[in-house]
Design a protein around this motif. Structure first.
Motif, PDB file in Angstrom:
ATOM      1  N   PRO A 172       0.701  -1.312   0.086  1.00  0.00           N
ATOM      2  CA  PRO A 172      -0.050   0.141   0.081  1.00  0.00           C
ATOM      3  C   PRO A 172       0.853   1.122  -0.085  1.00  0.00           C
ATOM      4  N   HIS A 173       1.978   1.192   0.495  1.00  0.00           N
ATOM      5  CA  HIS A 173       2.790   2.352   0.450  1.00  0.00           C
ATOM      6  C   HIS A 173       4.430   1.840   0.357  1.00  0.00           C
ATOM      7  N   ARG A 174       5.165   2.807  -0.067  1.00  0.00           N
ATOM      8  CA  ARG A 174       6.703   2.495  -0.407  1.00  0.00           C
ATOM      9  C   ARG A 174       7.516   2.171   0.947  1.00  0.00           C
ATOM     10  N   HIS A 175       7.005   2.776   2.045  1.00  0.00           N
ATOM     11  CA  HIS A 175       7.625   2.485   3.297  1.00  0.00           C
ATOM     12  C   HIS A 175       7.175   1.410   3.766  1.00  0.00           C
ATOM     13  N   SER A 176       6.111   0.408   3.274  1.00  0.00           N
ATOM     14  CA  SER A 176       5.627  -0.750   3.611  1.00  0.00           C
ATOM     15  C   SER A 176       6.511  -1.998   2.863  1.00  0.00           C
ATOM     16  N   VAL A 177       7.368  -1.699   2.146  1.00  0.00           N
ATOM     17  CA  VAL A 177       8.038  -2.625   1.580  1.00  0.00           C
ATOM     18  C   VAL A 177       9.441  -3.036   2.497  1.00  0.00           C
ATOM     19  N   PRO A 178       9.393  -4.228   2.810  1.00  0.00           N
ATOM     20  CA  PRO A 178      10.434  -4.356   3.986  1.00  0.00           C
ATOM     21  C   PRO A 178      11.785  -4.102   3.383  1.00  0.00           C
ATOM     22  N   ALA A 179      12.770  -3.678   4.402  1.00  0.00           N
ATOM     23  CA  ALA A 179      14.312  -3.484   4.058  1.00  0.00           C
ATOM     24  C   ALA A 179      14.869  -4.406   3.680  1.00  0.00           C
ATOM     25  N   GLU A 180      14.272  -5.631   4.094  1.00  0.00           N
ATOM     26  CA  GLU A 180      15.194  -6.833   3.713  1.00  0.00           C
ATOM     27  C   GLU A 180      14.855  -7.311   2.180  1.00  0.00           C
ATOM     28  N   LEU A 181      13.716  -6.696   1.653  1.00  0.00           N
ATOM     29  CA  LEU A 181      13.346  -7.101   0.168  1.00  0.00           C
ATOM     30  C   LEU A 181      14.338  -6.116  -0.884  1.00  0.00           C
ATOM     31  N   GLU A 185      17.420  -5.384  -0.098  1.00  0.00           N
ATOM     32  CA  GLU A 185      18.823  -5.914   0.315  1.00  0.00           C
ATOM     33  C   GLU A 185      18.665  -7.088  -0.351  1.00  0.00           C
ATOM     34  N   HIS A 186      17.692  -7.846  -0.612  1.00  0.00           N
ATOM     35  CA  HIS A 186      17.691  -9.223  -1.169  1.00  0.00           C
ATOM     36  C   HIS A 186      17.995  -8.809  -2.507  1.00  0.00           C
ATOM     37  N   LEU A 187      17.034  -8.056  -3.271  1.00  0.00           N
ATOM     38  CA  LEU A 187      17.116  -7.903  -4.718  1.00  0.00           C
ATOM     39  C   LEU A 187      18.381  -7.070  -5.007  1.00  0.00           C
ATOM     40  N   LEU A 188      18.851  -6.342  -4.377  1.00  0.00           N
ATOM     41  CA  LEU A 188      20.100  -5.750  -4.705  1.00  0.00           C
ATOM     42  C   LEU A 188      21.349  -6.925  -4.607  1.00  0.00           C
ATOM     43  N   LEU A 219      25.542   1.846   0.075  1.00  0.00           N
ATOM     44  CA  LEU A 219      24.928   1.671  -1.397  1.00  0.00           C
ATOM     45  C   LEU A 219      26.008   1.802  -2.485  1.00  0.00           C
ATOM     46  N   VAL A 220      26.623   3.049  -2.425  1.00  0.00           N
ATOM     47  CA  VAL A 220      27.807   3.483  -3.244  1.00  0.00           C
ATOM     48  C   VAL A 220      28.805   2.091  -3.408  1.00  0.00           C
ATOM     49  N   LYS A 221      29.188   1.657  -2.401  1.00  0.00           N
ATOM     50  CA  LYS A 221      30.267   0.642  -2.422  1.00  0.00           C
ATOM     51  C   LYS A 221      29.660  -0.769  -3.061  1.00  0.00           C
ATOM     52  N   GLN A 222      28.495  -1.073  -2.762  1.00  0.00           N
ATOM     53  CA  GLN A 222      27.808  -2.250  -3.449  1.00  0.00           C
ATOM     54  C   GLN A 222      27.319  -1.958  -4.743  1.00  0.00           C
ATOM     55  N   LEU A 223      27.073  -0.570  -5.389  1.00  0.00           N
ATOM     56  CA  LEU A 223      26.920  -0.600  -6.638  1.00  0.00           C
ATOM     57  C   LEU A 223      28.297  -0.701  -7.632  1.00  0.00           C
ATOM     58  N   ARG A 224      29.368  -0.184  -6.687  1.00  0.00           N
ATOM     59  CA  ARG A 224      30.730  -0.124  -7.560  1.00  0.00           C
ATOM     60  C   ARG A 224      30.952  -1.720  -7.585  1.00  0.00           C
ATOM     61  N   ALA A 225      30.688  -2.360  -6.625  1.00  0.00           N
ATOM     62  CA  ALA A 225      31.115  -3.718  -6.649  1.00  0.00           C
ATOM     63  C   ALA A 225      30.410  -4.531  -7.506  1.00  0.00           C
ATOM     64  N   LYS A 226      29.022  -4.281  -7.549  1.00  0.00           N
ATOM     65  CA  LYS A 226      28.186  -5.085  -8.759  1.00  0.00           C
ATOM     66  C   LYS A 226      28.731  -4.678  -9.943  1.00  0.00           C
ATOM     67  N   ALA A 227      29.334  -3.379 -10.279  1.00  0.00           N
ATOM     68  CA  ALA A 227      29.467  -2.784 -11.668  1.00  0.00           C
ATOM     69  C   ALA A 227      30.823  -3.760 -11.917  1.00  0.00           C
ATOM     70  N   GLU A 228      31.832  -3.724 -11.044  1.00  0.00           N
ATOM     71  CA  GLU A 228      32.933  -4.538 -11.264  1.00  0.00           C
ATOM     72  C   GLU A 228      32.899  -6.004 -11.630  1.00  0.00           C
ATOM     73  N   GLU A 229      31.655  -6.473 -11.130  1.00  0.00           N
ATOM     74  CA  GLU A 229      31.329  -7.803 -11.353  1.00  0.00           C
ATOM     75  C   GLU A 229      30.743  -7.859 -12.815  1.00  0.00           C
ATOM     76  N   GLY A 230      30.549  -6.946 -13.218  1.00  0.00           N
ATOM     77  CA  GLY A 230      29.905  -7.093 -14.859  1.00  0.00           C
ATOM     78  C   GLY A 230      28.539  -6.827 -14.747  1.00  0.00           C
ATOM     79  N   ALA A 231      27.964  -6.113 -13.657  1.00  0.00           N
ATOM     80  CA  ALA A 231      26.591  -5.828 -13.950  1.00  0.00           C
ATOM     81  C   ALA A 231      26.498  -4.376 -14.579  1.00  0.00           C
TER      82      ALA A 231
END
Length: 247
Positions: A83-92, A94-97, A120-132
């Motif tokens: 019903p709201h964006r703030h209702s989306v679990p933080a775990e979801l 994290e899991h999708l990322l 988040l910045v470190k996570q995105l950089r790591a994903k990019a280095e892995e080919g995403a």
């Protein structure tokens, strides 16, 4: 008419006619006709090729699936509605990322809540280095659309633009990272989109409400479905008109 989507998908995955012919158990000349003449393969071949290139059947052959079947599959693409964006679990989030390996796409005006994650910045950089392949589309802070949305949310004329600038500063360290692209858009944004490979969170925009208080659909891409693909093509349309930010 040539099937450019199929041609591009094969090229991106380093596949030639022989690879596809072997996987589908057909003659290479047949594969060539699928590409150069736009012939539509049988369903069993479409499924094999879609799996091979990691695309949906509906993306590769938009007219191959009957409309009523697309509608049926589209319903199954909806994993859950919040019903709201703030209702989306933080775990979801994290899991999708964490699970994304090929595509991460963000289409927002500011996405300010994303900056609450200091990793988040470190996570995105790591994903990019892995080919995403990572594409981040933020609103243009000087655009009329951002100003209008700010007023419609009831937060003041310049508030959203200030949030956009804060998000730009947050993502700026990623600007020169290979596989990461950041652009600014000035479109009327009906939904904020967050794609992680074959999952997507669609945050609708509701007049008079901040995005955090608007509904979110969790979609999972299915091969013959049309719903995920519609939002994916919407992202592409905005991305094609967006421009590099003025840091």
């Amino acid at each position: 008419m040539p099937n450019e989507r199929l041609r591009d998908a094969l090229h991106r995955n380093g596949l030639d006619l022989t690879h596809v012919a072997r996987a589908a158990s057909v003659d290479p000349k047949t594969v060539e006709r699928w590409i150069t003449q736009g012939r539509t393969p049988y369903p069993r071949h479409r499924r094999t090729i879609a799996t091979l290139v990691r695309e949906s059947e509906n993306y590769l052959w938009p007219d191959a699936v009957a409309p009523d079947r697309k509608a049926e599959i589209g319903t199954s693409e909806i994993v859950k509605v919040y019903p709201h964006r703030h209702s989306v679990p933080a775990e979801l989030w994290e899991h999708l990322l964490a699970g994304a390996e090929r595509h991460i796409e963000l289409l927002v005006y500011s996405g300010m809540f994303l900056t609450d994650n200091p990793r988040l910045v470190k996570q995105l950089r790591a994903k990019a280095e892995e080919g995403a392949r990572i594409r981040i589309a933020l609103g243009d802070p000087v655009s009329r659309e951002v100003t209008k949305r700010s007023v419609e949310e009831g937060i003041g004329k310049g508030t959203l633009a200030a949030k956009v600038r804060n998000s730009l500063a947050f993502f700026k360290p990623l600007a020169d990272t290979p596989n990461i692209s950041i652009r600014c858009h000035g479109t009327t944004l009906y939904n904020s989109l967050y794609r992680f490979d074959d999952d997507m969170l669609v945050n609708t925009h509701v007049y008079g409400f901040m995005a955090a208080h608007a509904p979110v659909m969790h979609l999972h891409r299915l091969s013959g479905g049309d719903l995920f693909e519609t939002y994916s093509e919407s992202f592409a349309s905005v991305w094609d008109t967006a421009k590099p930010p003025k840091w």
